[in-house]
Write a protein that holds these residues in place. Structure first.
Motif: not given
Length: 309
Positions: A115-129
């Motif tokens: 539920s951490h906001h960093i994980f949720l941010w990465l999950k929505r922006r997988i292309n940036i990863v």
């Protein structure tokens, strides 16, 4: 001439190489056919195809260089040949680790529950990863290629008495080895972190399931366990692969030691051979295609036997 033990090890290494080529070719073909059929290249399909192709290239480079080194070392005498092999090796090996790391991150972002906001941010922006990982790969190449160029220009690698030898201090060799594989170390550390986080996610999810005392089949737990098994198998096999490659590099300091060289080769080939089979068995789509092919082969063999009787 090779001794009996060296011959057996070389046969084992060659068998591992052939199995690795067949397994990774199967993975690449299945994903390419799916891409053609669906007219779309999904992230997972692209990663699996790239991983398979990079491993095929890696195996061909290793086995070709090994056979030339053992049976016809004079073909490696031109300095530009060994320089070309070094460049191809850096590209293939680092692409291989890059695709494996990308696969682990893809599974992590799709399966893990945080539920951490960093994980949720990465999950929505997988292309940036993936763009960040591409940047890491390019930076790794920028560090690796100049090291090889400097070694060649300074004549640190010389062909003497029908074998290639490295003429430098051990400390200098270690520094060059670290710089050449710095990107590999970074990507491997990322994979270790991802595997550790997936284990934490599985532990939390199992704890939550126990507290709710649910009697239903927990598919999420099964997916977690399967993914962790794939990642742990990659980590173990890649460590063995890296040990094997390190042994082969040490052989440059200990010339005319074919037994040590072939032993390192045998260990190195465990990774592309075994992990491709693990991926096929862990991926339901690949597993179904593999089973269908085996069934067709068995049916054709039974048909031949029936016609011969």
């Amino acid at each position: 001439m090779l001794g009996a033990v060296e011959g057996v090890l070389l046969s084992v290494a060659t068998s591992e190489a052939l199995l690795g080529i067949v397994g990774n070719t199967f993975i690449a073909l299945v994903n390419c056919m799916d891409c053609t059929r669906n007219k779309n290249l999904y992230n997972i399909g692209f990663i699996l195809t790239g991983l398979a192709i990079s491993r095929i290239c890696l195996v061909w480079i290793l086995i070709t260089e090994a056979y030339i080194k053992i049976f016809s070392p004079q073909f490696l005498s031109p300095i530009n040949i060994i320089e070309l092999i070094s460049y191809l090796w850096i590209i293939a090996s680092q692409l291989n680790v890059w695709f494996a790391t990308s696969l682990s991150i893809f599974y992590f972002l799709k399966i893990a529950n945080f539920s951490h906001h960093i994980f949720l941010w990465l999950k929505r922006r997988i292309n940036i990863v993936f763009a960040f990982l591409i940047g890491c790969l390019l930076m790794s190449w920028l560090f690796s290629f100049p090291v090889v160029v400097k070694m060649v220009k300074d004549k640190k690698m010389l062909y003497i008495n029908s074998s290639w030898q490295i003429h430098m201090k051990k400390s200098e060799l270690i520094i060059n080895y670290v710089f050449t594989n710095g990107g590999v170390f970074l990507l491997f550390i990322i994979m270790l972190i991802v595997c550790f986080l997936l284990i934490i996610s599985l532990w939390r999810h199992s704890k939550w399931m126990q507290s709710n005392e649910s009697g239903f089949r927990d598919l999420n737990t099964e997916v977690h366990v399967k993914t962790i098994k794939v990642l742990l198998s990659f980590i173990i096999l890649f460590i063995l692969h890296f040990i094997g490659i390190t042994i082969n590099v040490i052989c440059l300091l200990v010339p005319e030691n074919n037994l040590l060289f072939v032993f390192g080769l045998t260990i190195a080939f465990l990774y592309p051979c075994c992990h491709s089979l693990i991926l096929i068995l862990a991926n339901s789509r690949l597993k179904q295609c593999f089973v269908r092919i085996l069934q067709r082969l068995m049916c054709s063999e039974e048909g031949k036997e029936f016609r011969n009787t």
